[in-house]
Design an enzyme around this catalytic site. Structure first.
Site, PDB file in Angstrom:
ATOM      1  N   HIS A   1      21.640 -37.986  43.081  1.00 26.75           N
ATOM      2  CA  HIS A   1      19.898 -37.902  42.865  1.00 26.75           C
ATOM      3  C   HIS A   1      19.482 -38.823  41.849  1.00 26.75           C
ATOM      4  CE1 HIS A   1      20.863 -33.393  44.213  1.00 26.75           C
ATOM      5  NE2 HIS A   1      21.224 -34.454  45.270  1.00 26.75           N
TER       6      HIS A   1
ATOM      7  N   CYS B   1      16.063 -49.241  57.481  1.00 21.03           N
ATOM      8  CA  CYS B   1      15.888 -48.736  55.890  1.00 21.03           C
ATOM      9  C   CYS B   1      17.355 -48.685  55.460  1.00 21.03           C
ATOM     10  CB  CYS B   1      15.222 -47.424  55.926  1.00 21.03           C
ATOM     11  SG  CYS B   1      13.809 -47.458  57.020  1.00 21.03           S
TER      12      CYS B   1
END
Length: 756
Positions: free
Chosen positions: A367, A681
């Site tokens: 994260h 992406c």
């Protein structure tokens, strides 16, 4: 020597008095070694300090030739003193001259002494010097005497760390604490940052070393240990430590440290010898770190970070400090150094003052790394030892391109990187000049260059980068930086803010993609999984917990009122998942229509191709959706069976290999035949050379980090795309085992002066 335990306590009391006196550094050291010799009834006490050139210099002595001070020296590893410094372990010898490592220094006159006790001077596990006592008679020193000398060594370590001895160093003979260190890691985000260290969890400096009442200090220690164990039990039950997917065995090892009787016994012994509870924790922590760093078992050495975290938690308990790590006064060129940290913690720091991030742990998909990329922060991870080697305020360079960190760099290294930063600044100016130029190849082919985003802090970069829109908005980042599930109102506010900031440019929202390595600590539904990347995550999770998806879809529909909404489903494995998701979306549309809410003018539903099973359902997929996005990161991971979070194999396979590019070409061709837009992406889109490959196999829309838009556009504007496409067709038709696509691309770029 004395046969009572009072000796160490008396010695510490005398040291405390000396530390409080206004003395010159050399006088203080001379009195310290004299006091140690007197207290321990030793004929010799000597202090050697490690210099940056890996020599140990005699800084003070009682009993040896005083003229040898600052002249006698030993290489690291040479003699008994050098052996102690290299191993970070004490030596207790009854006849030192018979030890194979013994080295005679004629200038000291120590040949008449036989018994020898030497302990390393340690701070945060680093060896800063060696403290020695000697006697003529042959004897072994008792355990309490060893403990007393180690305790004194800790006090001396703090003297060294505070810079008190800097005035005693000769030119070119700097102490080891200030030496330049270069460390290798993994590049998690490109860029170069020059600045000064800010430790995310600043090392707690213990200033109160000596206790007045051992019983009272013992009680403080017991209370703090009990509180620590309770907090760890709570942490484990909430799976905070499992945040990045460590196995249960590691979590239990964490708990084991907190309950280890040997650790507690050493803490209690240090307190009984006259240290405060916090000074005892610091001493035992430093001793333990030095021992574990020299273990051969890499698993045990890596567990040192668990122990360090526990010791730091215990220190905070004792000193009444909260866990808030945000520096009150941040330098304008701060480079954060941490073992690991949460995504929300990074966002607590003022972005305008951050120049880089160094992590001892973390994986490319963590994260914290995702957020660091989002805000364009040069980041290097897997830099072992970075925290213990750094001090707040140290000069530091983060090279996110090469995966290197230079701590306290030498002048020539700093000058070279300063020039590199200036060169990058000139390139950034070039990219800014290209910002408003249409993204068209040299031979007139238009390409859509989009950016990835996920937080409000990303939005200003849409205009700054010159991107044509947001090709991937990761909605889960809002969930990851929150302490509880964001309510529908909070989600709606963010989505409306994103659409408003886009100012008419397209935005593709990916529905919440949690699970796998993206575990929300407050989400109680998830369970430990053997293979989380292949488990209950993304669309699988939200279809099983439809309330999550309904809430998010409702927020997106309301935020998009009067405008187009592009919605994308992650990790689709079979077409039935799209059908079920569309049913949920249609239900929310009907619900909002019933209550006369302002709805989007159009709703386009897409899916991400990340799971290989969709490669055999491409026709059905193109019929079921309005557009497709290829998630190259996960698709490559699954196709090549390569865990991107595993540092041993993460770089083993090249995504620009012929098999993977053939697969990507197949998806682009299927979209073209079905007249459905296909966007890629992923990290492949963000590097000029790999973006060039994607354009060469048929992609005309790619989405990347905002900082990558400029370099990719600079490449595109000089690219003869039709010629590249022909070259790629020939290259991909060759034998995959003998074809080096990356080399082919570099050669093509060189032939046509394309900046890559």
């Amino acid at each position: 020597m004395r046969e009572t335990a009072a000796g160490p306590r008396i010695l510490l009391r005398r040291l405390r008095e000396m530390m409080a006196e206004a003395l010159e550094p050399q006088e203080r050291l001379d009195r310290i070694v004299r006091e140690i010799a007197q207290n321990m009834v030793a004929e010799v006490c000597s202090l050697y300090i490690l210099r940056a050139d890996s020599f140990l210099e005699l800084y003070a002595t009682e009993g040896l030739n005083p003229g040898s001070v600052h002249l006698a020296q030993l290489r690291l590893g040479q003699g008994l003193v050098g052996t102690i410094a290299a191993s970070a372990r004490a030596l207790n010898l009854s006849d030192a001259q018979k030890h194979p490592a013994f080295a005679y220094l004629p200038e000291t006159g120590e040949e008449i002494y036989h018994s020898f006790l030497g302990v390393p001077v340690l701070r945060a596990g680093r060896t800063l010097g060696v403290l020695v006592v000697q006697n003529r008679t042959k004897r072994h020193y008792r355990d309490d005497e060893v403990e007393a000398l180690e305790t004194v060594a800790m006090v001396i370590a703090e003297m060294i760390a505070t810079g008190d001895l800097a005035r005693l160093t000769r030119p070119g003979m700097e102490l080891d604490l200030r030496r330049s260190v270069s460390m290798e890691g993994l590049s998690f985000n490109e860029g170069v940052g020059l600045g000064h260290v800010v430790l995310h969890e600043p090392r707690i400096v213990v200033t109160n070393l000596f206790n007045e009442d051992s019983d009272q200090e013992m009680e403080r220690l017991e209370v703090a240990l009990s509180s620590l164990r309770l907090s760890i039990d709570d942490m484990l039950s909430r799976r905070d430590v499992a945040f990045e997917g460590e196995h249960r065995a590691v979590l239990e090892a964490y708990r084991m440290f907190a309950n280890d009787r040997g650790w507690v016994r050493r803490l209690e012994e240090a307190v009984r010898n006259g240290l405060t509870a916090e000074a005892a924790v610091e001493k035992v922590q430093s001793d333990m770190r030095a021992r574990m760093l020299h273990m051969t078992d890499p698993y045990l050495r890596e567990r040192m970070s668990d122990f360090d975290d526990l010791a730091n938690r215990l220190l905070r308990q004792l000193m009444g400090r909260g866990p808030d790590a945000l520096a009150e006064v941040l330098p304008k060129d701060a480079i954060l150094v941490a073992r690991n940290m949460g995504a929300a913690e990074l966002l607590d720091y003022p972005r305008q003052k951050l120049r880089g991030l160094v992590l001892e742990d973390a994986a490319p998909t963590s994260h914290i790394v995702i957020v660091a990329r989002a805000i364009g922060l040069p980041t290097v991870g897997q830099v072992k030892g970075a925290v213990s080697l750094s001090e707040n305020g140290d000069a530091i360079i983060v090279d996110g391109e090469e995966g290197q960190v230079h701590l306290r760099p030498q002048a020539d290294i700093e000058a070279a990187y300063s020039e590199k930063v200036r060169f990058r600044a000139r390139r950034q100016q070039l990219y800014r000049e290209l910002r408003d130029r249409p993204p068209v190849s040299k031979d007139g082919v238009a390409v859509e260059l989009l950016m990835n985003a996920g937080l409000a802090v990303d939005l200003p970069q849409l205009a700054q980068s010159g991107a044509a829109g947001i090709g991937l908005f990761r909605t889960e980042l809002q969930f990851m930086v929150a302490s509880t599930f964001p309510r529908v109102e909070a989600q709606e506010r963010l989505y409306r803010e994103v659409i408003d900031a886009a100012d008419g440019k397209p935005v593709t929202f990916r529905t919440i993609d949690i699970g796998g390595d993206k575990v929300l600590p407050y989400f109680k539904g998830a369970q430990q999984e053997e293979n989380p990347a292949l488990g209950w995550r993304a669309i699988r999770l939200t279809l099983d917990r439809p309330g999550l998806l309904r809430t998010q879809v409702r927020a997106l529909l309301k935020a998009s009122g009067g405008r187009e909404l592009k919605l994308m489903l992650p990790m689709v494995t079979e077409i039935s998942e799209i059908t079920r998701a569309r049913d949920i979306i249609d239900r929310e549309v009907r619900h909002l229509s019933r209550f006369a809410h302002h709805l989007p003018t159009s709703l386009k539903l897409g899916a991400m191709v990340e799971v290989p099973s969709l490669l055999w359902q491409l026709d059905e997929l193109m019929s079921a959706v309005d557009f497709v996005s290829v998630g190259s990161n996960d698709l490559f991971q699954f196709v090549m069976a390569t865990d991107r979070g595993n540092t041993r194999i993460a770089d083993r396979f090249d995504p620009l290999c012929a098999p993977f590019l053939r697969l990507l070409r197949q998806i682009a061709q299927a979209g073209k035949e079905a007249d459905k837009p296909v966007t890629l992406c992923g990290e492949l889109a963000g590097r000029p050379i790999s973006a060039m490959a994607l354009l060469g196999i048929g992609y005309r829309a790619i989405s990347m980090a905002p900082a990558s838009v400029g370099p990719v556009k600079a490449m595109l504007c000089e690219l003869p795309l039709e010629a590249l496409s022909e070259r790629m067709e020939i290259a991909l038709a060759k034998n995959a085992a003998t074809t080096d696509i990356r080399a082919e691309l570099r050669q093509f770029a060189s032939e046509h002066d394309i900046p890559i």
